[in-house]
Design an enzyme around this catalytic site. Structure first.
Site, PDB file in Angstrom:
ATOM      1  CG  ASN A 188      -1.875  -1.168   1.203  1.00  0.00           C
ATOM      2  OD1 ASN A 188      -2.382  -1.551   0.146  1.00  0.00           O
ATOM      3  ND2 ASN A 188      -2.043  -1.789   2.354  1.00  0.00           N
ATOM      4  NE  ARG A 189       2.864   2.437  -5.087  1.00  0.00           N
ATOM      5  CZ  ARG A 189       2.869   1.189  -5.577  1.00  0.00           C
ATOM      6  NH1 ARG A 189       3.122   0.158  -4.789  1.00  0.00           N
ATOM      7  NH2 ARG A 189       2.666   0.966  -6.856  1.00  0.00           N
TER       8      ARG A 189
END
Ligand SMILES: Cc1cc2nc3c(=O)[nH]c(=O)nc-3n(C[C@H](O)[C@H](O)[C@H](O)COP(=O)(O)O)c2cc1C
Length: 215
Positions: free
Chosen positions: A192-193
């Site tokens: 999710n970065r």
């Protein structure tokens, strides 16, 4: 021409960077990551790194070179001292190095100050190179304009004749730089970065301050 890359997306799922596991000295972590990269299946030239300098024209320029040695003191690469990068370093020795190991979802960003290494150390490394590479160093006025490929090949052929059965000395315009780090950032891709970024900054006391950055 147009090519939209907005759908290119990869989830990074590898190991986290945990504060408690971090050594006080970033060179230790660099060594650990380097060995892991070097042993990673399918890895080629784990020691290829980008070197960015500020050019005489005021623009940053990045090019790949091979990291040939690292020590507690810094990172050593070899090049032509009169090349574009050599001239840039003479005017401003502040460099940024980047190593990106895609399979491991890791990058390391090093800011540091370059110095020429001692001539005898450059001699030692030059000596270990195959003759072809030694002559290549003599043949190339790296980064200067050349009229044709043929001119370069002729120059190399002439050098091969001149140095047949002779020792090939190191040109004094060719040698190593050591980049002494002032900061090293370790970046580990996460889902999710929400990546892990750990920054080491060298203090006046020569201790390293460790902090975590927002992804
Ligand atoms: C994989 C790879 C490794 C390279 N290794 C070196 C190197 O160790 N030393 C070097 O001077 N150039 C190396 N080069 C060439 C540089 O990228 C660059 O073209 C050259 O140093 C001239 O750069 P400059 O004109 O900015 O000085 C390498 C290029 C690649 C793609």
């Amino acid at each position: 021409m147009e090519k939209d890359l907005s759908d290119y997306r990869k989830s990074y799922e590898r190991n986290p960077l945990i504060r408690e596991d971090l050594p006080e000295n970033p060179m230790e972590l660099f060594q650990k990551w380097f060995f892991e990269a070097d042993e990673f299946e399918g890895m080629e030239e784990a020691n290829a790194m980008s070197v960015s300098s500020i050019g005489l024209d005021g623009f940053p320029k990045t090019r790949i070179v091979l990291l040939k040695k690292f020590t507690w003191e810094g990172f050593i690469f070899y090049t032509n001292y009169m090349s574009e990068k050599g001239r840039a370093i003479a005017a401003n020795p502040n460099l940024c190095l980047n190593l990106f190991w895609q399979g491991l979802e890791r990058q390391i960003i090093i800011k540091g100050v370059a110095e020429k290494i001692a001539p005898n150390l450059s001699d030692g490394y030059f000596e270990s190179r195959p003759d072809g590479s030694k002559l290549g160093a003599w043949a190339s006025d790296q980064s200067q304009e050349i009229q044709s490929r043929e001119d370069l090949d002729k120059k190399l052929m002439q050098l091969e004749k001149d140095y047949k059965n002779k020792e090939i000395p190191r040109p004094d315009f060719w040698g190593g730089y050591i980049v002494k780090p002032v900061s090293i950032e370790f970046w580990q891709g996460r889902p999710n970065r929400m990546h892990d970024r750990i920054l080491y900054v060298l203090q006046e006391t020569y201790e390293w301050k460790i902090s975590r950055l927002h992804p």
